[in-house]
Design an enzyme around this catalytic site. Structure first.
Site, PDB file in Angstrom:
ATOM      1  N   TYR A 103      13.977 -33.846 -16.857  1.00 21.29           N
ATOM      2  CA  TYR A 103      12.508 -33.780 -16.879  1.00 21.29           C
ATOM      3  C   TYR A 103      11.941 -33.945 -15.473  1.00 21.29           C
ATOM      4  CZ  TYR A 103      12.452 -38.871 -16.415  1.00 21.29           C
ATOM      5  OH  TYR A 103      12.620 -40.138 -15.964  1.00 21.29           O
ATOM      6  N   CYS A 120      10.423 -38.556 -10.387  1.00 18.78           N
ATOM      7  CA  CYS A 120       9.066 -39.085 -10.510  1.00 18.78           C
ATOM      8  C   CYS A 120       8.350 -39.109  -9.163  1.00 18.78           C
ATOM      9  CB  CYS A 120       9.069 -40.463 -11.167  1.00 18.78           C
ATOM     10  SG  CYS A 120       9.918 -41.686 -10.176  1.00 18.78           S
ATOM     11  N   MET A 178      -5.479  -7.282   8.805  1.00 21.25           N
ATOM     12  CA  MET A 178      -4.900  -6.425   9.856  1.00 21.25           C
ATOM     13  C   MET A 178      -5.806  -5.226  10.092  1.00 21.25           C
ATOM     14  SD  MET A 178      -0.858  -6.654   9.138  1.00 21.25           S
ATOM     15  CE  MET A 178      -0.930  -6.412   7.390  1.00 21.25           C
ATOM     16  N   LYS A 209       0.840  -1.203   0.000  1.00 22.30           N
ATOM     17  CA  LYS A 209       0.000   0.000   0.000  1.00 22.30           C
ATOM     18  C   LYS A 209       0.878   1.258   0.000  1.00 22.30           C
ATOM     19  CE  LYS A 209      -3.610   0.189   2.833  1.00 22.30           C
ATOM     20  NZ  LYS A 209      -4.911   0.357   2.188  1.00 22.30           N
ATOM     21  N   HIS A 223     -15.292  -8.669   1.128  1.00 27.47           N
ATOM     22  CA  HIS A 223     -14.263  -9.562   1.644  1.00 27.47           C
ATOM     23  C   HIS A 223     -14.408 -10.969   1.065  1.00 27.47           C
ATOM     24  CE1 HIS A 223     -12.660 -12.465   4.533  1.00 27.47           C
ATOM     25  NE2 HIS A 223     -11.652 -11.624   4.564  1.00 27.47           N
ATOM     26  N   ARG A 281      -3.312   2.967   8.702  1.00 31.56           N
ATOM     27  CA  ARG A 281      -3.583   1.667   8.064  1.00 31.56           C
ATOM     28  C   ARG A 281      -2.337   0.801   7.991  1.00 31.56           C
ATOM     29  NH1 ARG A 281      -8.166   2.300   4.247  1.00 31.56           N
ATOM     30  NH2 ARG A 281      -8.653   4.506   4.203  1.00 31.56           N
ATOM     31  N   ARG A 336      -2.918  -1.280  -6.420  1.00 29.76           N
ATOM     32  CA  ARG A 336      -2.078  -2.471  -6.283  1.00 29.76           C
ATOM     33  C   ARG A 336      -2.421  -3.436  -7.412  1.00 29.76           C
ATOM     34  NH1 ARG A 336      -5.180  -4.755  -0.935  1.00 29.76           N
ATOM     35  NH2 ARG A 336      -7.145  -5.130  -1.958  1.00 29.76           N
ATOM     36  N   GLY A 340      -7.936  -7.294   4.626  1.00 19.12           N
ATOM     37  CA  GLY A 340      -8.787  -7.255   5.819  1.00 19.12           C
ATOM     38  C   GLY A 340      -8.217  -7.973   7.027  1.00 19.12           C
ATOM     39  N   SER A 385      16.124 -41.835 -12.151  1.00 17.55           N
ATOM     40  CA  SER A 385      14.875 -41.104 -11.880  1.00 17.55           C
ATOM     41  C   SER A 385      14.773 -40.964 -10.365  1.00 17.55           C
ATOM     42  CB  SER A 385      13.677 -41.868 -12.437  1.00 17.55           C
ATOM     43  OG  SER A 385      12.501 -41.187 -12.075  1.00 17.55           O
TER      44      SER A 385
HETATM   45  C1  PEP Z   1       9.245 -42.295  -4.895  1.00 14.70           C
HETATM   46  O1  PEP Z   1       9.666 -42.935  -3.937  1.00 14.70           O
HETATM   47  O2  PEP Z   1       9.420 -41.073  -5.025  1.00 14.70           O
HETATM   48  C2  PEP Z   1       8.456 -42.954  -5.944  1.00 14.70           C
HETATM   49  C3  PEP Z   1       8.083 -42.306  -7.020  1.00 14.70           C
HETATM   50  O3  PEP Z   1       8.092 -44.231  -5.718  1.00 14.70           O
HETATM   51  P1  PEP Z   1       6.879 -44.668  -4.769  1.00 14.70           P
HETATM   52  O4  PEP Z   1       6.127 -43.420  -4.408  1.00 14.70           O
HETATM   53  O5  PEP Z   1       6.075 -45.611  -5.564  1.00 14.70           O
HETATM   54  O6  PEP Z   1       7.597 -45.305  -3.634  1.00 14.70           O
END
Ligand code: PEP
Ligand code: MG
Length: 907
Positions: free
Chosen positions: A882, A862, A110, A29, A471, A99, A349, A108, A795
């Site tokens: 990835y 993963c 504070m 502000k 709000h 303010r 803002r 809202g 991975s």
């Molecule tokens: C992990 O451990 O991150 C994984 C992808 O395998 P899981 O969750 O199946 O153990």
């Protein structure tokens, strides 16, 4: 703190000590007020006490730095000079607002005090200046009421809920036979002032402060104190705003929107914050103070009507808003007051917006050449894209509801989307009901900042009063919640727990449906349909050309694809999930958990036979039954993904997960399998482990029972070879889980390679494939160079790596982890966002070691973190190839990856 430290930044009369770049010090502000003043926009003069003062205040037992007092007096002096009024003067008094204003807006949460500086003497000066005793006494009684609440904490001194001054006001109104404040005369208001003061004295045991400086220091202390009130803390936790930032305090000359009918107050957005449409958009109240709009006490009028009432001020407002949007190159949310026909700006803002609006505004602004594509990508929070995938109401279901007379009323479409749930009236109940697994709609007359947790727990929010900038609307939009605000036909009775429209009554727990895109409110449940984006992408039931939303989403994704370096794959176990992932533009499957297929249909039978077999021959017989089923699944996934890589993991969970736990289930299964109860029970007992997560699982299964890996490899390669024969070019990547040493991978790899060679030979085709491993144990990270001798890809299984690195069971941590996060022992849940210092450090080691052996070793992640925007940014930083996430988070991961790439370029 040195005496010379600048604690106060002044603004006014076209000059300002600060500017937009000083958000950290002046708060959002404050920075906005300074910047507007600089660029010649009419802003009442004032000053900002920096966030450093707030930090000092909390570090020094609620004391101020020594130099503050003198600097406040000097800054007030500058305001007095600009305005020709004096603070505390009985003739021509300067009145101020006090303010809060944090770096990130916390709507809202504070405290604020308005009309400060009024006392029995200065009120006379205000009467002389305005020639309006009614106004002067109304301002005075509002000031006392606000001060008593915010500074003196009068509600808490009573029961924490009721406001004793509000009760006095109601009594007065009733005595006058009216409902509104406007029914009270100047004399009534003067009496109210006296009555308020008497009540305050009796509750607090001391007089209401008359000295304006005492008032000012009281208000400054209260605003600083409000940084740590419960709702502000809750809000910061919800939005991950650091508690250490602190708030600035803005002291600014009052301008009055409640001096008469050529006065008004309002808020406006330079574009529609709900759907992003380019139209000047806002609300105002004639003859009112700013707080009345946000508090939802009176439902304001749409800004389009302002032009008819005050054409000159409206034109000026439009001009100012246009120039602000141009200046910032961003949609602005402004607060304004019109005093005697003159426009004053009180805030500007960056406007909070829904995910729908965020996408539309970003894409539109690129097309209007206000920003470039890179900037557009950085303007959207990746998680907001989730909103575009949310369900909408089925049109037929809605039409039927209309026909059945179930439309209860129409409010304002404050937060787009469809929500169906059960009626609850209180925020804490919404939280409790949600815990029980119920879907609820929080129905309130209006919401207040105290309701924030309940709003978060609800599917949607419905209010009877308040506008699009109330709000409820504001917070709902920010949370991405469905919201219908200001549905005035609703009569909500909190004590009776009912909601009534004419003859229709809904009780707590009854079903209600709200359409946040149209404002409609229906009795009962209505079927929902997938969002427009999903209708185009998945079911094909909507033509892309007919959906602006889809087109804009697709444009944004294309821009993200153009700048990101990080690939985005998906965790998918079945062909249908792979199809969804592909539709979202996934570039492969990063994890197919083969065991998930084991639970389907009668497969579990064969799996159990395999587990119960006494010898290898028995296991092989059972595995032979599984082979064709696994092959079919793999073929389905590989076919859908075309030439894209499909990472298939060999069996991972401990075997007892496939067996029943309780005696009655064991009896049933024993009968079905033709074995005795005792044999089965003994097998279950033998397989029981104290720490199954650290037990007989992962590649340890394949080491103990090579025939399992063999069968799975065979299923993969038969599927791939068949596809090759059909002229396709599948690309399986076989992944071995829970590897901790080179030798483990080596043994499993031999099996996979032998099966691969034999199967390709039998089919007479060649298949591209890789054999690699998950990196999910600290040891694997430390010996990653040795593992890379064998692995063609890594991975990171950050779910297991987190639990093994932190020694924190992923299945049990839920019981105490929230306390850790709440108390700051961990910055956030490490299973949600990668623990960079611990897990992240291990990942860096593994990457570096892995690359010493194979320069081009493919590396991805993963674990669940692959769909978390912050973790995606980290994966980019450490140079992964990835991330892999659930199908519905592909768009989020792509945007986060694009932002990470842009961030890297900018820094
Ligand atoms: C992990 O451990 O991150 C994984 C992808 O395998 P899981 O969750 O199946 O153990
Ligand atoms: Mg794992």
């Amino acid at each position: 703190m040195p005496h010379t430290t600048k604690l106060i930044y002044s603004f006014g009369n076209g000059k300002a000590d600060g500017h937009a770049g000083k958000r950290e010090l002046l708060g959002g502000k404050g920075a906005g007020l300074h910047e507007m003043t600089r660029i010649g926009i009419p802003v009442p003069p004032g000053f900002t006490i920096t966030t450093e003062v707030c930090k000092y205040y909390y570090d020094h037992h609620h004391r101020y730095p020594n130099a503050l007092k003198a600097q406040v007096v000097a800054a007030l002096g500058r305001m007095e000079k600009i305005l020709g009024r004096r603070f505390g003067d009985g003739e021509n008094p300067l009145l101020v607002s006090v303010r809060s204003g944090a770096r990130e807006s916390m709507p809202g949460m504070m405290d604020t005090v308005l009309n400060l500086g009024l006392n029995d003497r200065t009120v006379q000066g205000l009467i002389r200046r305005t020639n309006n005793p009614r106004f002067a006494f109304d301002s005075y009684r509002r000031f006392i009421q606000m001060y008593a609440d915010v500074v003196l904490g009068i509600k808490h001194k009573v029961d924490g809920r009721s406001d004793p001054l509000e009760t006095i006001l109601d009594r007065k109104k009733t005595a006058r036979g009216g409902r509104d404040d406007t029914d009270l005369t100047a004399a009534d208001l003067e009496q109210l002032v006296a009555a308020y003061k008497a009540e305050i004295k009796s509750i607090c045991g001391r007089e209401f402060p008359e000295d304006p400086f005492d008032q000012l220091w009281g208000a400054i202390g209260a605003v600083l104190g409000s940084w740590n009130n419960d709702r502000a803390i809750a809000y910061r936790e919800l939005y991950r705003i650091p508690h250490s930032w602190g708030t600035a305090v803005n002291v600014q000359a009052m301008v009055f929107g409640n001096l008469g009918n050529d006065c008004a107050t309002g808020v406006a957005f330079t574009r529609d914050p709900a759907n992003g449409e380019k139209r000047f958009y806002g609300e105002f109240l004639i003859n009112a103070q700013g707080e009345d709009v946000v508090a939802g006490i009176r439902t304001p009028k749409p800004i389009s009507e302002l032009g008819q009432i005050m054409p000159k001020a409206e034109r000026e407002l439009q001009r100012v808003c246009r120039s602000l949007e141009k200046h910032y190159g961003e949609m602005q949310d402004v607060e304004f007051t019109i005093e005697d026909g003159k426009l004053w700006m009180l805030q500007t803002r960056t406007g909070k917006r829904t995910g729908f609006a965020a996408v539309r505004i970003a894409v539109d602004m690129v097309e209007e050449r206000i920003i470039d594509k890179k900037e557009a990508l950085q303007r959207i929070e990746p998680d907001q894209l989730n909103q575009l995938l949310r369900p909408i109401f089925d049109q037929n279901g809605k039409e039927q509801a209309h026909k059945d007379g179930r439309l209860l009323g129409k409010g304002l479409p404050a937060g787009p989307g469809a929500a169906t749930g059960r009626v609850v009236f209180h925020a804490d109940e919404a939280v409790q009901w949600k815990k029980r697994g119920e879907r609820v709609i929080l129905c309130r007359v209006e919401t207040s900042p105290d309701d924030i947790r309940g709003m978060d727990a609800a599917q949607g929010i419905l209010t009877a009063r308040g506008g699009m900038t109330s709000h409820a609307a504001l917070v709902a939009r920010q949370m991405g919640k469905v919201c219908v605000a200001g549905c005035e036909v609703l009569h909500i009775d909190y004590s009776g727990r009912t909601l009534r429209v004419d003859q229709s009554e809904l009780k707590e727990g009854d079903w209600i449906s709200i359409d946040g895109s149209t404002g409609e409110v229906f009795k009962g449940e209505i079927q929902t349909l997938p969002s427009e984006v999903l209708q185009v992408l998945l079911s094909g039931s909507l033509d892309a050309k007919k959906s602006r939303l889809y087109q804009q989403f697709a444009k944004l994704m294309k821009w993200a694809d153009d700048v990101r370096r990080l690939g985005v794959r998906t965790n998918a176990d079945q062909p249908d999930q792979a199809a969804i992932a592909k539709a979202f533009g996934s570039e492969g499957i990063g994890l197919c958990r083969t065991e998930h297929m084991f639970f389907q249909g009668d497969r579990i039978q064969a799996v159990r036979e395999m587990i119960l077999a006494d010898d290898e021959a028995g296991r092989r017989r059972a595995l032979a039954k599984l082979l064709p089923m696994q092959k079919q699944d793999f073929k389905g996934i590989l076919e859908i993904m075309g030439e894209l890589p499909v990472t298939i993991r060999t069996l991972d969970p401990p075997l007892h997960e496939f067996l029943p736990k309780h005696d009655d289930e064991i009896v049933e299964l024993a009968q079905a399998m033709g074995v005795s109860f005792e044999v089965l029970r003994d097998k279950v007992t033998v397989l029981q482990e104290f720490n199954p997560m650290l037990g007989h699982r992962g590649c340890r299964l394949g080491i103990s029972y090579p025939e399992i890996t063999e069968m799975q490899a065979q299923a993969i390669f038969e599927a791939a070879c068949e596809l090759r024969r059909e002229g396709k070019n599948p690309f399986p990547e076989i992944m071995i889980p829970l590897v901790g040493s080179r030798q483990e991978l080596h043994e499993q790899k031999i099996i996979v390679r032998q099966v691969a060679a034999a199967t390709q030979k039998a089919y007479g085709v060649k298949v591209r494939y890789l054999v690699g491993t998950m990196i999910e144990l600290p040891r694997a990270c430390m010996v990653a160079d040795e593992i890379a001798d064998e692995a063609e890809f890594f991975s990171f299984g950050t779910n297991d790596l987190t639990q093994t690195c932190l020694g924190l069971s992923r299945d049990d941590a839920g019981k105490f982890l929230p306390t850790y996060v709440l108390n700051g022992l961990l910055p956030e849940d490490p299973f949600v966002s990668i623990d960079r210092e611990g897990v992240g450090a291990l990942m860096r080691i593994a990457i570096a070691k892995g690359r010493t052996k194979r320069k081009n070793l493919e590396m991805g992640i993963c674990g669940e973190h692959g769909g978390d925007a912050k973790s995606v940014a980290f994966c980019h930083q450490i140079g992964l190839d990835y991330v892999s996430c659930s199908p519905y988070r592909v768009a989020i991961a792509k945007l986060a990856a694009a932002q990470a790439a842009l961030h890297e370029k900018n820094h």
